[in-house]
Design a protein around this motif. Structure first.
Motif, short mmCIF file in Angstrom:
data_model
loop_
_atom_site.label_atom_id
_atom_site.label_comp_id
_atom_site.label_asym_id
_atom_site.label_seq_id
_atom_site.Cartn_x
_atom_site.Cartn_y
_atom_site.Cartn_z
N HIS A 144 7.36 32.02 -2.25
CA HIS A 144 8.78 32.55 -2.38
C HIS A 144 8.98 33.71 -1.61
O HIS A 144 9.93 34.46 -1.42
CB HIS A 144 9.38 32.82 -3.79
N GLY A 145 8.06 34.09 -0.53
CA GLY A 145 8.22 35.09 0.42
C GLY A 145 7.72 36.45 -0.09
O GLY A 145 7.76 37.50 0.61
N PHE A 197 13.64 39.30 -2.31
CA PHE A 197 12.44 40.09 -2.87
C PHE A 197 11.22 39.82 -2.10
O PHE A 197 11.07 38.65 -1.99
CB PHE A 197 12.38 39.54 -4.48
N ARG A 198 10.47 40.95 -1.87
CA ARG A 198 9.40 40.81 -1.14
C ARG A 198 8.11 41.30 -1.59
O ARG A 198 6.88 41.20 -1.30
CB ARG A 198 9.51 41.39 0.46
N TYR A 199 8.17 42.05 -2.92
CA TYR A 199 7.38 42.93 -3.75
C TYR A 199 7.47 42.34 -5.03
O TYR A 199 7.93 42.68 -5.72
CB TYR A 199 7.89 44.47 -3.55
N LEU A 200 5.76 42.28 -5.47
CA LEU A 200 5.68 42.11 -6.87
C LEU A 200 4.65 43.27 -7.41
O LEU A 200 3.63 43.42 -6.67
CB LEU A 200 5.01 40.70 -7.08
N ALA A 253 -5.42 38.43 -4.72
CA ALA A 253 -4.37 38.88 -3.75
C ALA A 253 -4.67 38.83 -2.26
O ALA A 253 -3.85 38.42 -1.66
CB ALA A 253 -4.02 40.45 -4.36
N LYS A 254 -5.84 39.41 -1.99
CA LYS A 254 -6.27 39.45 -0.55
C LYS A 254 -6.18 38.01 -0.03
O LYS A 254 -5.63 37.72 1.34
CB LYS A 254 -7.35 40.11 -0.20
N ASP A 255 -6.77 37.07 -0.93
CA ASP A 255 -7.04 35.60 -0.18
C ASP A 255 -5.65 34.80 -0.47
O ASP A 255 -5.78 33.58 -0.05
CB ASP A 255 -8.01 35.16 -1.04
N THR A 256 -4.64 35.18 -0.89
CA THR A 256 -3.41 34.57 -1.10
C THR A 256 -2.70 34.46 0.23
O THR A 256 -2.21 35.48 0.65
CB THR A 256 -2.43 35.01 -2.18
N PRO A 257 -2.46 33.25 0.97
CA PRO A 257 -1.56 33.08 2.03
C PRO A 257 -0.35 33.67 1.78
O PRO A 257 0.46 33.30 0.75
CB PRO A 257 -1.52 31.72 2.34
N GLY A 258 0.25 34.54 2.82
CA GLY A 258 1.62 35.21 2.71
C GLY A 258 1.33 36.58 2.37
O GLY A 258 2.29 37.29 2.59
N ILE A 259 0.39 36.86 1.42
CA ILE A 259 0.36 38.13 0.87
C ILE A 259 -0.33 39.10 1.86
O ILE A 259 -1.29 39.13 2.34
CB ILE A 259 -0.62 38.51 -0.38
N THR A 260 0.44 40.04 2.36
CA THR A 260 -0.01 41.01 3.78
C THR A 260 -0.52 42.19 3.33
O THR A 260 -1.13 43.01 3.98
CB THR A 260 1.02 41.22 4.67
N LYS A 261 -0.09 42.83 2.14
CA LYS A 261 -0.37 44.08 1.62
C LYS A 261 -0.70 44.28 0.04
O LYS A 261 0.02 43.63 -0.66
CB LYS A 261 0.77 45.16 1.78
N VAL A 262 -2.08 44.73 -0.37
CA VAL A 262 -2.58 44.59 -1.59
C VAL A 262 -2.64 46.12 -1.73
O VAL A 262 -3.67 46.78 -1.44
CB VAL A 262 -4.03 43.76 -1.78
N VAL A 306 16.38 35.38 -3.87
CA VAL A 306 17.50 35.94 -3.61
C VAL A 306 18.49 36.03 -4.78
O VAL A 306 18.67 34.73 -5.22
CB VAL A 306 18.30 35.61 -2.24
N ASP A 307 18.67 37.07 -5.23
CA ASP A 307 19.57 37.31 -6.48
C ASP A 307 21.21 37.07 -6.30
O ASP A 307 21.33 37.21 -5.07
CB ASP A 307 19.10 38.55 -7.12
N PRO A 308 21.65 37.10 -7.30
CA PRO A 308 23.37 36.85 -7.07
C PRO A 308 23.91 38.09 -6.28
O PRO A 308 25.18 38.08 -5.68
CB PRO A 308 23.77 36.92 -8.44
#
Length: 323
Positions: free
Chosen positions: A57-58, A10-13, A82-91, A3-5
């Motif tokens: 970090h979500g 942020f949910r998207y990389l 990316a697909k195998d990373t826990p928490g990542i739901t969309k590639v 979370v920024d100031p």
């Protein structure tokens, strides 16, 4: 969660894995790719650590970009990571589509959920003029293959420009009338090297928005992991229209994405003054140090870009960061 100031979450990389591109688009690389550094792009292990740190970090959605990301021989391995990373739901991935028809099914099997394809004209001759390649037919074949591949979504990206494809807007609308696809229009942005081109070719996204609303299109609600596009639907059209309007009021207020460049720099904004090198932390055996650095640097994110003042930061061309 990061979370920024300004209170933005942020949910998207957007993860760039190369800045090399094999097209010569007039608004990005009109002279083709010019290598000014060693091609020491992130390794697969560095990418894996990066994904795990952001997911901690979500971050839920990862978009693999370039340059042209599919030029990397291990592109399919990046999808799997990316697909195998826990928490990542969309590639997701963005591509110019040159190898889409041949490879899309293997990418989907590896875990790709969504693809955005850059197509700036429905006229093969204009497509050639804009991209520098006579690849219109093969790219469009790739689009149809993507639609048949089982992907959750297929979208097309276009940059409208007065002197090139600015008169094609109606053709794009007609194309999505009977196809379940979203055609997104990205407002031409000023970078360090394109001021003259920008002044001659910029088309306001807000004017396109007014046109859509007057023609009966309605804006739909954006999901929490969606990108910056405002999407519009019409009862008479199967497809949708998206507008990415960085010059619109409060564009940055809904920002939910961060960027990592192909050599390990974190960019808090596409138009930030400089990247923040995180590569040393990406090389650690575990992602804990990188996790801590991300939590520290998010506090430096500014509330808005300064494009309205003609300041494009360190971005010399959009292939640097994948847009």
């Amino acid at each position: 969660m990061l979370v920024d100031p300004s209170g933005r979450k942020f949910r998207y990389l957007r993860l760039s894995i190369t800045d090399v591109c094999n097209f010569k688009c007039v608004y990005c690389l009109p002279d083709g790719y010019q290598c000014t550094h060693e091609r020491d792009f992130l390794s697969l292990s560095e990418i894996d650590n990066t994904l795990r740190a952001f997911a901690y970090h979500g971050i839920e959605k990862v978009r693999i970009t370039g340059g042209e990301p599919t030029l990397r021989k291990d592109f399919i391995d990046v999808i799997r990571a990316a697909k195998d990373t826990p928490g990542i739901t969309k590639v997701a991935a963005t591509t110019n589509g040159f190898s889409l028809k041949k490879n899309i099914r293997s990418w989907v099997e590896a875990g790709l959920n969504s693809v955005n394809i850059s197509i700036d004209s429905l006229d093969p001759r204009m497509f050639n003029t804009i991209t520098g390649h006579d690849k219109f037919d093969s790219v469009m074949s790739g689009v149809h293959a993507a639609l048949d591949s089982g992907l959750d979504s297929v979208k097309i990206n276009s940059v409208l420009m007065k002197q090139y494809n600015g008169a094609e807007f109606d053709y794009f609308l007609n194309w999505v009338k009977h196809k379940p696809i979203t055609w997104r229009f990205i407002e031409l942005m000023q970078t360090q090297d394109n001021l003259t081109f920008f002044n001659k070719n910029h088309i306001s996204g807000m004017k396109l928005r007014e046109r859509l609303i007057n023609d009966g299109w309605s804006q739909i609600q954006r999901s929490k992991i969606a990108g910056p596009a405002c999407e519009f639907a019409h009862p008479d059209y199967q497809g949708r229209i998206g507008l990415i309007m960085p010059y619109s009021k409060d564009f940055c207020a809904s920002c939910n994405r961060l960027r990592v460049a192909s050599r390990g720099d974190l960019h808090l904004c596409l138009f930030s003054e400089q990247g923040i090198s995180l590569r040393d932390y990406m090389n650690r055996e575990t992602p804990e140090a990188l996790i801590a650095e991300l939590a520290r640097y998010i506090k430096e994110k500014k509330p808005t870009h300064l494009l309205h003042q003609g300041m494009s930061g360190a971005t010399t061309n959009l292939s640097m960061l994948g847009g």
